[in-house]
Design an enzyme around this catalytic site. Structure first.
Site, PDB file in Angstrom:
ATOM      1  N   ARG A   1      54.790  89.229  59.646  1.00  0.00           N
ATOM      2  CA  ARG A   1      53.889  89.335  58.510  1.00  0.00           C
ATOM      3  C   ARG A   1      52.786  90.356  58.816  1.00  0.00           C
ATOM      4  O   ARG A   1      52.488  90.640  59.974  1.00  0.00           O
ATOM      5  CB  ARG A   1      53.237  87.983  58.202  1.00  0.00           C
TER       6      ARG A   1
ATOM      7  N   LYS B   1      51.519  81.446  60.891  1.00  0.00           N
ATOM      8  CA  LYS B   1      50.742  80.508  60.098  1.00  0.00           C
ATOM      9  C   LYS B   1      50.643  79.168  60.822  1.00  0.00           C
ATOM     10  O   LYS B   1      51.594  78.718  61.440  1.00  0.00           O
ATOM     11  CB  LYS B   1      51.406  80.306  58.732  1.00  0.00           C
TER      12      LYS B   1
ATOM     13  N   HIS C   1      55.343  93.169  53.363  1.00  0.00           N
ATOM     14  CA  HIS C   1      56.217  92.012  53.161  1.00  0.00           C
ATOM     15  C   HIS C   1      57.630  92.439  52.777  1.00  0.00           C
ATOM     16  O   HIS C   1      58.588  91.690  52.987  1.00  0.00           O
ATOM     17  CB  HIS C   1      55.651  91.069  52.092  1.00  0.00           C
TER      18      HIS C   1
ATOM     19  N   ARG D   1      59.629  92.365  55.735  1.00  0.00           N
ATOM     20  CA  ARG D   1      60.023  90.986  56.070  1.00  0.00           C
ATOM     21  C   ARG D   1      61.233  90.558  55.249  1.00  0.00           C
ATOM     22  O   ARG D   1      62.154  89.928  55.765  1.00  0.00           O
ATOM     23  CB  ARG D   1      58.826  90.064  55.821  1.00  0.00           C
TER      24      ARG D   1
ATOM     25  N   HIS E   1      59.526  80.311  59.720  1.00  0.00           N
ATOM     26  CA  HIS E   1      59.414  79.403  58.579  1.00  0.00           C
ATOM     27  C   HIS E   1      59.506  77.960  59.041  1.00  0.00           C
ATOM     28  O   HIS E   1      60.261  77.644  59.964  1.00  0.00           O
ATOM     29  CB  HIS E   1      60.535  79.669  57.565  1.00  0.00           C
TER      30      HIS E   1
END
Length: 330
Positions: A173, A200, A271, A274, A297
């Site tokens: 990211r 994240k 992105h 990605r 993820h």
């Protein structure tokens, strides 16, 4: 929080909107569960919008459901609506926590706030999906971007080539690229290395860098030098590296826009790299769980949204399940 339960915004509000937003900002900052600055910023923006829309009406489940329905009528995507609902649910749960801690609240007021919060927190996500935003890059577009960097004789040309190559090869990211430190890269050779990425929620994963991506990174490390600090440093107009000063997300967007224009390409974002990373892996036969782990993820459902393969892939998969014919034909 005061002894007046209306300050919890679950009942008709007598406190000013600015007081409510100040409390939201303060609670976002001190909630230890919200580790990502991006999440806190996103929740704050969504709750500011929600409070403006609420306009002092009681904070109830029916109101939140009406808000979601209105967003659907306005054509907002399910992903956008569900992100906003996540912020609202967080605030409802936070109000319940604050009510439990407030020694001044009466038992009846505390119970009402906690029950009202639980009803709001139980509001479900909206269903459906919309065509994915952004686009996939071709190998030719990658070459055009790298060629644009190669034509730049300045330090930024070396740095930007490494950034673009890593984005293609790792699917990182934009915020992850900006946050990389020199210590995060471990070179195994001139054409191989491991890259530790902090994503994240402070989740850590390892990306594997090979071939040209590793070589572009080696080129940049020769220029950058061995001093600890950000892996990718800012460069001023005099072509001097600003040692120890990393690149912000906005600076990365400017870098990509500059190279895109030089390469003569259609608009693209970090992105999009990605998306392309996931699509390329799936096209090359990688299974969904492996791609999920490489992308960082939490759920394979999220990864599945990046799958660009069409009906022919499913047709080929079905054809592989051979059934011998033992019937009476002929």
């Amino acid at each position: 929080m005061t002894g007046d339960p209306t300050t919890a915004t679950l009942l008709p509000v007598r406190s000013s909107p600015s007081d409510t937003l100040a409390r939201i900002a303060a609670e976002l900052a001190r909630d230890p569960r919200l580790k990502s600055p991006n999440t806190r910023r996103g929740y704050l923006a969504d709750l500011v919008a929600f409070e403006a829309w609420r306009a002092g009406r009681p904070f109830t489940r029916l109101l939140v459901e009406a808000h979601a329905a209105e967003l659907q009528d306005l054509g907002r995507s399910p992903t956008t609506i569900n992100r906003k609902l996540a912020a609202v649910r967080w605030w409802a749960r936070r109000l319940a926590d604050l009510a439990q801690e407030d020694p001044v609240l009466s038992p009846d007021a505390r119970r009402e706030i906690v029950e009202q919060s639980a009803r709001i927190a139980a509001v479900g996500d909206v269903r459906g999906k919309r065509g994915q935003k952004g686009r996939h890059l071709s190998a030719g577009e990658l070459m055009a971007l790298l060629s644009a960097c190669a034509r730049d004789p300045k330090t930024a040309g070396v740095r930007d080539a490494a950034l673009i190559a890593l984005a293609w090869a790792t699917g990182a990211r934009r915020a992850e690229l900006a946050g990389l430190q020199l210590a995060d890269y471990r070179a195994i050779g001139e054409d191989e290395g491991d890259l530790t990425i902090r994503g994240k929620g402070d989740k850590v994963r390892v990306a594997y860098v090979f071939d040209g991506a590793a070589a572009y990174l080696v080129d940049w490390l020769v220029v950058r030098g061995p001093a600890p600090g950000p892996l990718f440093e800012a460069i001023n107009k005099g072509d001097r590296r600003l040692t120890g000063q990393g690149l912000s997300g906005a600076a990365l967007a400017e870098v990509l826009e500059k190279r895109r224009l030089e390469a003569g390409l259609q608009p693209l974002t970090w992105h999009d790299f990605r998306r392309t990373f996931a699509g390329n892996l799936l096209d090359n036969g990688s299974d969904l769980v492996t791609v999920q782990k490489l992308m960082g993820h939490s759920s394979p459902t999220t990864t599945a949204g990046y799958d660009r393969r069409g009906e022919e892939v499913k047709r080929r998969a079905s054809r592989s399940l051979y059934v011998p014919y033992m019937g009476r034909r002929g």
